[in-house]
Design an enzyme around this catalytic site. Structure first.
Site, mmCIF file in Angstrom:
data_model
loop_
_atom_site.group_PDB
_atom_site.id
_atom_site.type_symbol
_atom_site.label_atom_id
_atom_site.label_comp_id
_atom_site.label_asym_id
_atom_site.label_seq_id
_atom_site.Cartn_x
_atom_site.Cartn_y
_atom_site.Cartn_z
ATOM 1 N N CYS A 279 40.723 47.371 48.538
ATOM 2 C CA CYS A 279 42.084 47.440 48.007
ATOM 3 C C CYS A 279 42.415 48.808 47.428
ATOM 4 C CB CYS A 279 42.281 46.382 46.919
ATOM 5 S SG CYS A 279 41.738 44.733 47.390
ATOM 6 N N HIS A 435 47.156 45.758 39.657
ATOM 7 C CA HIS A 435 46.717 45.294 40.971
ATOM 8 C C HIS A 435 47.316 43.905 41.227
ATOM 9 C CE1 HIS A 435 44.377 45.418 44.534
ATOM 10 N NE2 HIS A 435 43.567 44.430 44.201
ATOM 11 N N HIS A 473 49.929 41.181 49.213
ATOM 12 C CA HIS A 473 48.790 42.103 49.109
ATOM 13 C C HIS A 473 48.479 42.692 50.478
ATOM 14 C CE1 HIS A 473 45.247 44.083 48.023
ATOM 15 N NE2 HIS A 473 44.479 43.076 47.628
#
Length: 635
Positions: A279, A435, A473
């Site tokens: 990520c 995040h 995401h």
């Protein structure tokens, strides 16, 4: 003296639409925009989605009839809004009701099984219990004695049916000669072109201002191209009887976004590379760019990421890990018997009662320049990135579990803001782009990281945003989503709220945090900085400091003086006019991505090489071979 890496252009495509000129940001808070900005973004989306076309100086409806803008938008706005951001997975990605899930079986018989099939369908190695009788040149009869292993074609209902998808109907491969490119490469071509054209300065002019090796491209994704035209087909086709092509292997590599930009958009011979860090991938690439510009090795760097993971195989992989929000868990969370379209749009709930993240696709690119080059060229400056911190987790029990590295990256980022802008600026005029994946584990661990950092630096009410609640995401590109969408805050003055989270969870750590479901109005200069935070799978943590444009301008004035800034302002007017024209043409659907296939291809025989420099035909400046010895004290 370190060069300051400043942001001079940005663009891409995400579930919120086109990123340049803050259109993606605008989609998140349409109700806060004036009529002109809202209408432009809706028109831009409608054009991308094929709901309208611009011809003969007017827009048309879906039947091709000229229609006034107000009437057109009144008719299509619900369709535009319902077919962007997170939503139920559409058939353009895959059919959630017909997910391939073939069943292997062994047919057990007491006697023989007899069947016919085409000769070309015969296996290369015929099993010992088969007897083959040729019926014709094209057909054979097979008799099997005993057991027969088979695979029954079968399907099932997808257990995960929500994702952040590009706007419905948008097909980047139709905008250029895509030549069977994987979807992610098509997105890269569009996204990188959008970022470069947003600058308002022709790339040829930028490239001519520096040596070829002072240009850089750092771009990649976290897991490669995994649809059927990339690694997905490469690994799947042999087992289902399809032929592997010559393109699937090379086009599947995760560094392909950088490779395609160099070869088919920029023609760059400068530094290139693609960092991978789950990520945190985009922020790793951003870190490479920032370090290069600060050290003077590079003058201009394109940073990017592009991920297209909305495939049934990738979703099943993450689902089997327990990472995704399954339909059954969403039903249980809200005590529902059936999920509506609105429920799917609320699948991602950062820091609330949640059950897993929502996967998404996105392609984001940001152009950075050294501060002196930006002033020289009259580039529009949207902010600056002074540093990106990256730290691992140390010893771990589980490779997928969170660890301690993010405490280091976030604390270092806060410390840098304090050193650069002062304690009051950090405490009162900074915020965090979390995040915020929407997993139960993330809501606890990341809230603890941010809250403890706030306590350590005396921040009483640190505002935390979580943009994944709108767009999902996008894996390695998530940092690019955070960066490019955050820039809109300094244009429109709102930090988007965590709108899908009805109530923040009781187990999060928020004593020193400001979490809001509503958009927070701070004003265009209400925040001096933002920290982009990434907590990646495997212990890949990164936090980036981004400075506001008004702070960046103050720093440039101090370094270069009022006279230089005055000269810069004169050039800036031309840049902004050129950029605005690109934006308006894009809203009308009149622009196309840059794709230069078989263009100005050079070989070694074309170069002029001596011991001082290398001259490349078509490049304004040579590459210097006057290389400093960095180890003079040891030579």
């Amino acid at each position: 003296m370190s060069q300051l890496p400043v942001i001079v252009g940005f663009g891409g495509i995400s579930p919120a639409g086109r990123s340049s000129f803050h259109h993606g940001y605008r989609r998140l808070l349409l109700d806060k925009l004036n009529d002109t900005d809202r209408n432009e973004t809706l028109l831009d989306l409608a054009t991308l989605m094929g709901l309208t076309h611009y011809q003969d100086n007017c827009y048309t409806d879906q039947q091709g009839n000229p229609t006034p803008v107000s009437e057109l938008l009144a008719a299509i706005q619900p369709q535009v809004c319902n077919n962007t951001l997170i939503r139920r997975i559409e058939k353009d990605c895959f059919d959630v009701h017909q997910v391939t899930f073939n069943k292997p079986a062994t047919l057990n018989t007491d006697g023989a099984i007899r069947f016919t099939l085409r000769a070309r369908q015969m296996p290369k190695h015929i099993p010992a219990n088969w007897t083959v009788n040729t019926l014709s040149a094209k057909q054979v009869e097979v008799t099997v004695q005993g057991n027969l292993d088979v695979i029954f074609p079968d399907h099932k209902e997808a257990l995960v049916q929500s994702a952040g998808q590009l706007p419905s109907g948008f097909q980047p491969g139709k905008l250029y000669q895509s030549r069977n490119h994987p979807r992610n490469i098509q997105m890269t071509i569009f996204g990188a072109s959008d970022a470069l054209q947003s600058v308002g300065i022709p790339w040829d002019k930028i490239a001519a201002s520096v040596r070829p090796d002072q240009i850089g491209v750092y771009a990649s994704n976290s897991i490669g191209q995994l649809d059927d035209l990339g690694f997905g087909g490469l690994t799947k086709y042999p087992s289902i009887g399809k032929r592997t092509t010559s393109k699937q292997m090379p086009l599947g590599y995760a560094q392909m976004p950088a490779d395609f930009i160099n070869a088919y958009i920029l023609g760059s011979v400068g530094v290139t590379g693609g960092a991978l860090g789950a990520c945190a991938t985009f922020l790793y690439n951003l870190r490479n760019a920032v370090n290069d510009i600060r050290a003077g090795r590079r003058k201009v760097v394109l940073v990017g990421g592009s991920d297209a993971p909305v495939t049934q195989e990738i979703i099943e992989g993450f689902r089997s890990m327990g990472a995704l929000a399954e339909d059954k868990d969403l039903l249980a969370l809200d005590n529902l018997s059936e999920l509506s379209d609105d429920d799917y749009r609320k699948a991602c709930r950062p820091f609330g009662d949640n059950c897993g993240f929502t996967i998404a696709e996105s392609s984001q690119f940001t152009l950075l320049m050294s501060d002196d080059l930006a002033l020289e060229l009259g580039a529009d400056i949207y902010g600056a990135v002074p540093e990106v911190f990256a730290n691992a987790d140390g010893h771990k029990k589980s490779i997928s579990a969170p660890g301690i590295g993010n405490y280091i990256t976030l604390a270092k980022s806060a410390a840098l803001i304090k050193q650069m802008l002062g304690q009051a600026s950090l405490q009162q005029r900074s915020f965090v782009q979390a995040h915020g994946t929407s997993t139960p584990q993330n809501r606890v661990t990341e809230s603890h990281v941010i809250n403890e950092t706030a306590k350590a630096f005396g921040i009483q009410n640190w505002t935390v945003a979580a943009l994944k609640c709108y767009i999902g995401h996008s894996q390695g590109t998530a940092g690019g989503d955070q960066l490019n969408l955050s820039l809109g805050m300094w244009r429109y003055g709102y930090i988007p709220g965590i709108a899908t989270t009805a109530e923040f969870a009781s187990d999060i750590h928020a004593s020193n945090l400001n979490l809001s479901q509503q958009h927070i109005e701070v004003g265009p200069q209400g925040m001096d900085s933002v920290i982009l935070n990434s907590k990646g799978f495997g212990g890949n943590n990164a936090s980036a400091v981004v400075l506001a444009p008004h702070i960046t301008q103050q720093m440039l004035l101090k370094r270069h003086g009022a006279e230089a800034i005055s000269r810069y302002q004169d050039k800036l007017e031309v840049t902004r006019a050129n950029a605005a024209k690109y934006d308006q043409d894009s809203i009308k659907g009149l622009t196309r991505p840059t794709y230069l296939y078989d263009n100005n291809v050079l070989t070694g025989e074309d170069l002029e090489i001596n011991n001082q420099q290398i001259k490349l035909p078509g490049y304004a400046q040579p590459i210097s071979l006057d290389i400093d010895n960095p180890f003079k004290d040891m030579s």
